[in-house]
Design an enzyme around this catalytic site. Structure first.
Site, PDB file in Angstrom:
ATOM      1  CG  ASP A  12      -1.821   0.734   1.134  1.00 31.57           C
ATOM      2  OD1 ASP A  12      -2.169   1.952   0.050  1.00 31.57           O
ATOM      3  OD2 ASP A  12      -2.550   1.351   2.209  1.00 31.57           O
ATOM      4  CG  ASN A  60      -7.393  -2.329  -6.431  1.00 29.60           C
ATOM      5  OD1 ASN A  60      -6.230  -2.631  -6.728  1.00 29.60           O
ATOM      6  ND2 ASN A  60      -7.322  -1.484  -5.602  1.00 29.60           N
TER       7      ASN A  60
END
Ligand code: FPP
Length: 234
Positions: A12, A60
């Protein structure tokens, strides 16, 4: 030092890394893709046997089209540029997720790369692509229900083992250590079933800044943990 057999990473912070430098998000992802190489090498050298990277989640797909296309492009470059190296280094490539969702060219490259490295045994790199843990569990439940309907299994025979055998990770051991970069304290729909007893390590480092030394810190931290699996301390 006690070394985890399987390390899983939520990579991340690529977007924030780019934002901090006034760059487009995609450059953060590109830098993030560069962090992967060193991380694989460091894991392999440390004696880790499996590394799972959360490269693209089911969620995503909701990102702007330019970002999704850019990420798929990075995946394609990774597969084109790294397959030979993986072959040489004894790395077997695997992937988990709804892989058919990937653009056809990406899917084909992925399948080729997995097929050509399938015999390697030194190290397994698993890319989670179009992956969502709940979707994985839903797929497993549907598949078990079909087996029940076909009379292949009785309802009261369904147990942890049967469920695990129907997940994408059926032949992969559960992760021992889960690393998340950029300081966020959540699992984000990643390996929920498989991480039941996994040790979690969160570092504030953004993924593009994650280096070998950061991996070693995580491994050292893991080494000092006492895993009890719900039992009492020895
Ligand atoms: C999270 O950062 C990261 C991703 C959504 C993608 C991870 C992809 C790569 C590291 C590169 C491509 C993969 C391969 C296998 C070549 P974020 O965008 O959510 O960061 P932010 O939270 O700071 O916005």
């Amino acid at each position: 030092m006690k070394i985890p057999t399987h390390v899983a990473i939520i990579m991340d912070g690529n977007g924030r890394w780019a934002q901090q430098r006034g760059l487009p998000r995609l450059l953060g992802h590109r830098e993030g893709a560069n962090s992967i190489r060193a991380c694989v090498e460091a894991c392999q050298q440390a004696g880790v046997q499996y590394l799972t990277l959360y490269a693209f989640s089911l969620e995503n797909w909701k990102r702007p089209m330019t970002e999704v296309t850019g990420l798929m492009g990075l995946l394609e470059s990774f597969l084109r540029e790294r397959t030979d190296e993986m072959l040489r280094k004894g790395i077997r490539l695997r992937a988990i997720g709804r892989l058919q969702d990937l653009p056809a060219s990406c899917y084909q490259l992925l399948r080729d790369s997995m097929a050509s490295t399938a015999q390697n045994q030194a190290f397994t790199l698993i890319l989670a692509l179009s992956y969502g843990s709940r979707a994985e569990i839903v797929d497993a439940v549907q598949s078990i229900a079909r087996d029940v309907k076909a009379g292949k299994i009785q309802i009261d025979q369904i147990n942890d083992q049967v469920i695990g055998d129907h997940l994408y990770t059926s032949d992969i051991p559960d992760p021992d250590l889960l690393i998340r970069t950029s300081g966020e304290m959540r699992l984000s729909n990643f390996l929920l079933w498989q991480s039941s007893y996994t040790e979690i390590y969160v570092t504030p480092k953004l993924w593009p800044d994650f280096r070998t030394t950061d991996l070693h810190k995580a491994l050292e931290d893991y080494s000092n943990r006492h895993r009890r699996y719900g039992g009492v301390a020895e």
